[in-house]
Each structure stands twice: as structure tokens, then as C-alpha cells.
Design a protein around this motif. Structure first.
Motif, PDB file in Angstrom:
ATOM      1  N   LYS A 162     -12.831   9.494  77.258  1.00  0.00           N
ATOM      2  CA  LYS A 162     -14.176   9.731  76.745  1.00  0.00           C
ATOM      3  C   LYS A 162     -14.313   9.412  75.256  1.00  0.00           C
ATOM      4  CE  LYS A 162     -16.551  11.204  80.319  1.00  0.00           C
ATOM      5  NZ  LYS A 162     -17.801  10.522  80.741  1.00  0.00           N
ATOM      6  N   ILE A 163     -13.349   8.681  74.702  1.00  0.00           N
ATOM      7  CA  ILE A 163     -13.488   8.323  73.301  1.00  0.00           C
ATOM      8  C   ILE A 163     -13.408   6.811  73.130  1.00  0.00           C
ATOM      9  CG2 ILE A 163     -12.409  10.507  72.613  1.00  0.00           C
ATOM     10  CD1 ILE A 163      -9.988   8.856  71.686  1.00  0.00           C
ATOM     11  N   ALA A 164     -13.939   6.339  72.023  1.00  0.00           N
ATOM     12  CA  ALA A 164     -13.825   4.933  71.637  1.00  0.00           C
ATOM     13  C   ALA A 164     -13.242   4.898  70.229  1.00  0.00           C
ATOM     14  CB  ALA A 164     -15.185   4.239  71.670  1.00  0.00           C
ATOM     15  N   LEU A 165     -12.416   3.908  69.961  1.00  0.00           N
ATOM     16  CA  LEU A 165     -11.804   3.764  68.643  1.00  0.00           C
ATOM     17  C   LEU A 165     -12.083   2.370  68.094  1.00  0.00           C
ATOM     18  CD1 LEU A 165      -8.265   5.397  69.075  1.00  0.00           C
ATOM     19  CD2 LEU A 165     -10.356   6.445  68.195  1.00  0.00           C
ATOM     20  N   PRO A 166     -12.224   2.256  66.764  1.00  0.00           N
ATOM     21  CA  PRO A 166     -12.481   0.932  66.175  1.00  0.00           C
ATOM     22  C   PRO A 166     -11.239   0.057  66.203  1.00  0.00           C
ATOM     23  CG  PRO A 166     -12.212   2.576  64.452  1.00  0.00           C
ATOM     24  CD  PRO A 166     -12.212   3.326  65.752  1.00  0.00           C
ATOM     25  N   ASP A 167     -11.426  -1.191  66.557  1.00  0.00           N
ATOM     26  CA  ASP A 167     -10.350  -2.157  66.434  1.00  0.00           C
ATOM     27  C   ASP A 167      -9.998  -2.303  64.954  1.00  0.00           C
ATOM     28  OD1 ASP A 167      -8.911  -4.520  68.033  1.00  0.00           O
ATOM     29  OD2 ASP A 167      -9.535  -5.281  66.073  1.00  0.00           O
ATOM     30  N   ILE A 168      -8.760  -2.622  64.662  1.00  0.00           N
ATOM     31  CA  ILE A 168      -8.292  -2.713  63.283  1.00  0.00           C
ATOM     32  C   ILE A 168      -9.062  -3.771  62.494  1.00  0.00           C
ATOM     33  CG2 ILE A 168      -6.499  -4.430  63.778  1.00  0.00           C
ATOM     34  CD1 ILE A 168      -6.038  -1.448  61.401  1.00  0.00           C
ATOM     35  N   SER A 169      -9.650  -4.749  63.198  1.00  0.00           N
ATOM     36  CA  SER A 169     -10.347  -5.850  62.522  1.00  0.00           C
ATOM     37  C   SER A 169     -11.771  -5.497  62.112  1.00  0.00           C
ATOM     38  CB  SER A 169     -10.384  -7.079  63.430  1.00  0.00           C
ATOM     39  OG  SER A 169     -11.117  -6.801  64.615  1.00  0.00           O
ATOM     40  N   THR A 170     -12.294  -4.362  62.565  1.00  0.00           N
ATOM     41  CA  THR A 170     -13.656  -3.971  62.213  1.00  0.00           C
ATOM     42  C   THR A 170     -13.684  -3.325  60.830  1.00  0.00           C
ATOM     43  OG1 THR A 170     -13.505  -1.736  63.131  1.00  0.00           O
ATOM     44  CG2 THR A 170     -14.128  -3.524  64.649  1.00  0.00           C
ATOM     45  N   PHE A 195       0.219   4.413  63.330  1.00  0.00           N
ATOM     46  CA  PHE A 195       0.375   3.515  64.478  1.00  0.00           C
ATOM     47  C   PHE A 195       1.044   4.237  65.655  1.00  0.00           C
ATOM     48  CE2 PHE A 195      -0.253  -0.162  61.561  1.00  0.00           C
ATOM     49  CZ  PHE A 195      -1.166  -0.859  62.334  1.00  0.00           C
ATOM     50  N   LYS A 196       2.026   5.076  65.373  1.00  0.00           N
ATOM     51  CA  LYS A 196       2.692   5.824  66.448  1.00  0.00           C
ATOM     52  C   LYS A 196       1.725   6.780  67.134  1.00  0.00           C
ATOM     53  CE  LYS A 196       7.293   5.551  64.340  1.00  0.00           C
ATOM     54  NZ  LYS A 196       8.366   6.306  63.619  1.00  0.00           N
ATOM     55  N   ARG A 341       0.208  -5.814  64.853  1.00  0.00           N
ATOM     56  CA  ARG A 341       0.806  -4.560  65.321  1.00  0.00           C
ATOM     57  C   ARG A 341      -0.187  -3.742  66.152  1.00  0.00           C
ATOM     58  NH1 ARG A 341       4.047  -0.202  61.471  1.00  0.00           N
ATOM     59  NH2 ARG A 341       4.787   1.111  63.185  1.00  0.00           N
ATOM     60  N   PHE A 342      -1.426  -3.731  65.727  1.00  0.00           N
ATOM     61  CA  PHE A 342      -2.453  -2.996  66.466  1.00  0.00           C
ATOM     62  C   PHE A 342      -2.598  -3.558  67.880  1.00  0.00           C
ATOM     63  CE2 PHE A 342      -6.690  -1.662  67.739  1.00  0.00           C
ATOM     64  CZ  PHE A 342      -6.779  -0.366  67.255  1.00  0.00           C
ATOM     65  N   GLU A 343      -2.577  -4.870  67.976  1.00  0.00           N
ATOM     66  CA  GLU A 343      -2.729  -5.514  69.278  1.00  0.00           C
ATOM     67  C   GLU A 343      -1.507  -5.224  70.172  1.00  0.00           C
ATOM     68  OE1 GLU A 343      -3.452  -9.951  71.228  1.00  0.00           O
ATOM     69  OE2 GLU A 343      -3.624  -9.651  69.051  1.00  0.00           O
ATOM     70  N   ARG A 344      -0.343  -5.254  69.596  1.00  0.00           N
ATOM     71  CA  ARG A 344       0.886  -5.033  70.384  1.00  0.00           C
ATOM     72  C   ARG A 344       1.089  -3.567  70.760  1.00  0.00           C
ATOM     73  NH1 ARG A 344       5.013  -5.242  67.767  1.00  0.00           N
ATOM     74  NH2 ARG A 344       4.355  -5.888  65.666  1.00  0.00           N
ATOM     75  N   GLU A 345       0.870  -2.679  69.811  1.00  0.00           N
ATOM     76  CA  GLU A 345       1.250  -1.276  70.020  1.00  0.00           C
ATOM     77  C   GLU A 345       0.094  -0.381  70.464  1.00  0.00           C
ATOM     78  OE1 GLU A 345       3.246   0.314  66.593  1.00  0.00           O
ATOM     79  OE2 GLU A 345       4.336  -1.566  66.213  1.00  0.00           O
ATOM     80  N   VAL A 346      -1.112  -0.784  70.196  1.00  0.00           N
ATOM     81  CA  VAL A 346      -2.256   0.112  70.450  1.00  0.00           C
ATOM     82  C   VAL A 346      -3.184  -0.465  71.509  1.00  0.00           C
ATOM     83  CG1 VAL A 346      -4.131   1.434  69.395  1.00  0.00           C
ATOM     84  CG2 VAL A 346      -2.059   0.956  68.062  1.00  0.00           C
ATOM     85  N   SER A 347      -4.001  -1.413  71.120  1.00  0.00           N
ATOM     86  CA  SER A 347      -5.045  -1.898  72.032  1.00  0.00           C
ATOM     87  C   SER A 347      -4.484  -2.709  73.182  1.00  0.00           C
ATOM     88  CB  SER A 347      -6.068  -2.728  71.273  1.00  0.00           C
ATOM     89  OG  SER A 347      -5.474  -3.886  70.713  1.00  0.00           O
TER      90      SER A 347
END
Length: 348
Positions: A162-170, A195-196, A341-347
Motif C-alpha cells: 500500500k505504499i509507493a516510493l520515489p525512484d532514485i532518478s526523481t 539502501f539496505k 545500485r537502486f535498480e539492482r538492490e531496490v526497484s
């Protein structure tokens, strides 16, 4: 006034022509100015800002538009013979361009309205200032969340999916990374901890959004209950009476600015500085606030009630309400690594 379309594809195609036939941009004309701006609201920008400037100064303005990354790339490609004089661009991309030698310092005597703006909007190194700003906070459904949520609420089990988070590029991405680091780590620079924490919260996240319009739509449809986002995008839903609210974060309050940068090697430097000065004027600031919800940096500009209803006192002076400028130098230095890193570890 003439509008030009800026796209990465067009940029690639015109470079060989510029090299072979010579560049028209090399012809200096004090009565012509090219301004690069954001891709949204261009018609309103023309009517409310550009046309009054043209009438006041007699300078004809050509407009290019596009997103931050696209326009910064074009500046790099055209650095030896820029065809743009002023770039309106968000603070992180402005910092990247500055580090790459694409922007120049301004002459304070040519921009007298600098004396009328808040201190946080000025660049201490002499580059162009911010002409408006947004605030990182939490957008949320006021009918589903009983009180303003904090960052730690994003990790609670009851908000699974139920949450949304901003991509690192925004624009909100890096400030949110810093806020997460400040909340769970040793401070905002502890991005490893951030990041963790983010990589361990994927089950709660329905969407990593790359456009703020996405998160507003998700909230309006009730698909998400909360999302870290900029205050700007709460103003229209609140004005329309929708059950959406915005509140400052409990930790890690950051100002996100839009700046108007003087391009290094600009062919109309004097006209560019006149345009930057006009953007900071009381008249232009009030028009932008009424039209785009751009919060003024000019201390004398009137702030519309639609803005203060959402933001409160922070619309007058965010620093007095605990907001600070994020470490843009650190973000610019680590941009490529953090995006990967955001793409690999998060999104991802």
C-alpha cells in the motif's frame, strides 16, 4: 517568441549538420535569447512569464523544452558552441552540470533581485539561484491514515502493498534516500544503511514511481495509502477536496529547488542575466505561484492560499520550519553508482 522541441533523437541528428554548416547559435544577437525549460506547462510558461519579459525588455525568447536528463545531455554535446543561454533545471542536475563545467557564475550587479530573495535560494559560490522550491514530505490518504505518517510507517506490516516510493532518478529520490539514512543510519550520508533498508522493504511497495503524476493517480484511486513526495503535487487534490494530504517528514526534511542556470559560453549573457533577474521579480514570482504553484523565493511575493493550506509556514521560509538543502555535491559525485545500485538492490 518561438518554441523549439528538444529531444535526444533530434540532438543526435543535428550535430553533424552543425559541424559541417556552421552554427547559427554563434551569431550573437542581444535581442534574441534561448531558454531551455521543463516539458510540462510550456503554454502557461509562455503566456505568464515569457511574453511579459519580452514586452518589458524587447528581447525575443526562443523556448526549448524537455526533461532534466535529456537537456543536460544536449548541453554536454554542445558545450563548445551552446545554442541555449538559460537552462531552468532542478538542483541535482544543476549541480551535475556545474561539476561538468557547463554553467557559469552570474554577475550580482546584473541580477539586482538577488537582494530580495531568501538566503537558502542563493548559491554561495556565485552561480544562479533557485527561483522556486518544493519540500519533501509524505503524501497520504487522510481517510485511511489517522495521522500524518513518518518514514518508519513505510516499513510497517499493515501497509503491505500500500505504499509507493520515489525512484532514485526523481526529484524526490535523493532527498528520500538521505531521509532514510538519517532515520535508520548514523546520518544522511549513511547511504549504505539506507539502501539496505530500502532493499528489505520491497513487499510493502506497490510502485516505485518515476513521475509524481503517477503517485497522485495511485493515491486518488486508493491503490496506495502513502508515499514520500513533494508538496507541490498535493495542492490540486487538496484544492479539489480529495482525501489527500501532505505533511513534513518527522526526520530528514529537505528543500528541492528549481534553478535558472547561466550556460557557460552563452551567446547572450546579458539577456540571460536579465531573464534570471525577471524570474526573481515579485511580479513573475506571483504569476508563477498562481499558475504553477511555484513557491516564491522573493520575500515580497504574495503566497496563494492554496499553497499555504498544504504547506503552512514552510511556504514563507522553509529553513525556519526545519528544512535544509540536501548534500548535492555528494549526490552528483555518486549519481551513476546510486542509480545503478537502486535498480539492482531496490526497484529491480
Amino acid at each position: 517568441m518561438r518554441r523549439l522541441t528538444t529531444t535526444t533523437a533530434v540532438t543526435v541528428l543535428i550535430l553533424p549538420l552543425a559541424g559541417c554548416a556552421g552554427s547559427a547559435s554563434g551569431q550573437q544577437d542581444p535581442k534574441r535569447l534561448t531558454v531551455s525549460t521543463f516539458g510540462f506547462g510550456v503554454d502557461q510558461f509562455e503566456n505568464n512569464i515569457v511574453e511579459p519579459f519580452e514586452k518589458e525588455t524587447g528581447i525575443e525568447v526562443q523556448i526549448e523544452s524537455g526533461d532534466n536528463a535529456e537537456r543536460l545531455t544536449k548541453l554536454r554535446l554542445k558545450r563548445s558552441d551552446p545554442d541555449v543561454d538559460v537552462v531552468m533545471i532542478s538542483d541535482l542536475f544543476a549541480r551535475q552540470g556545474r561539476e561538468q563545467g557547463l554553467f557559469d557564475k552570474i554577475d550580482p550587479s546584473a541580477v539586482p533581485n538577488l537582494k530580495k530573495i531568501h538566503a537558502f535560494a542563493k548559491d554561495k559560490d556565485g552561480y544562479a539561484p533557485a527561483y522556486t522550491y518544493q519540500l519533501l514530505g509524505m503524501l497520504y490518504r487522510s481517510d485511511k491514515v489517522s495521522s500524518a505518517p513518518g518514514i518508519k510507517d513505510l516499513w510497517k506490516a499493515e501497509h503491505k502493498g500500500k505504499i509507493a516510493l520515489p525512484d532514485i532518478s526523481t526529484s524526490a529520490g535523493v532527498p528520500f534516500l538521505y531521509s532514510t539514512a538519517a532515520t535508520f543510519g548514523s546520518g544522511p550520508r549513511d547511504t549504505d544503511t539506507a539502501f539496505k533498508k530500502l532493499s528489505g522493504n520491497t513487499t510493502n511497495v506497490l510502485k516505485y514511481f518515476s513521475r509524481s503524476t503517477e503517485v497522485v493517480s495511485l493515491l486518488e484511486r486508493g491503490e496506495v495509502e502513502m508515499a514520500p513526495a513533494l508538496d507541490l503535487f498535493a495542492i490540486d487534490p487538496v484544492k479539489a477536496g480529495k482525501p489527500i494530504a501532505w505533511a513534513p517528514l518527522d526526520k530528514g526534511r529537505y528543500v528541492v529547488s528549481n534553478t535558472a542556470q547561466l550556460v557557460k559560453g552563452a551567446h547572450n549573457k546579458a539577456g540571460a542575466e536579465k531573464f534570471i533577474n525577471y524570474l526573481l521579480s515579485k511580479e513573475a514570482q506571483e504569476k508563477a505561484a498562481a499558475t504553477f504553484h511555484d513557491k516564491p523565493v522573493n520575500k515580497d511575493a504574495r503566497i496563494p492560499a492554496d499553497i499555504t493550506k498544504v504547506v503552512g509556514d514552510a511556504a514563507t521560509d522553509p529553513t525556519a520550519d526545519g528544512f535544509t538543502i540536501p548534500d548535492l555535491k555528494l549526490a552528483a559525485k555518486n549519481n551513476d553508482d546510486w542509480v545503478d545500485r537502486f535498480e539492482r538492490e531496490v526497484s529491480g
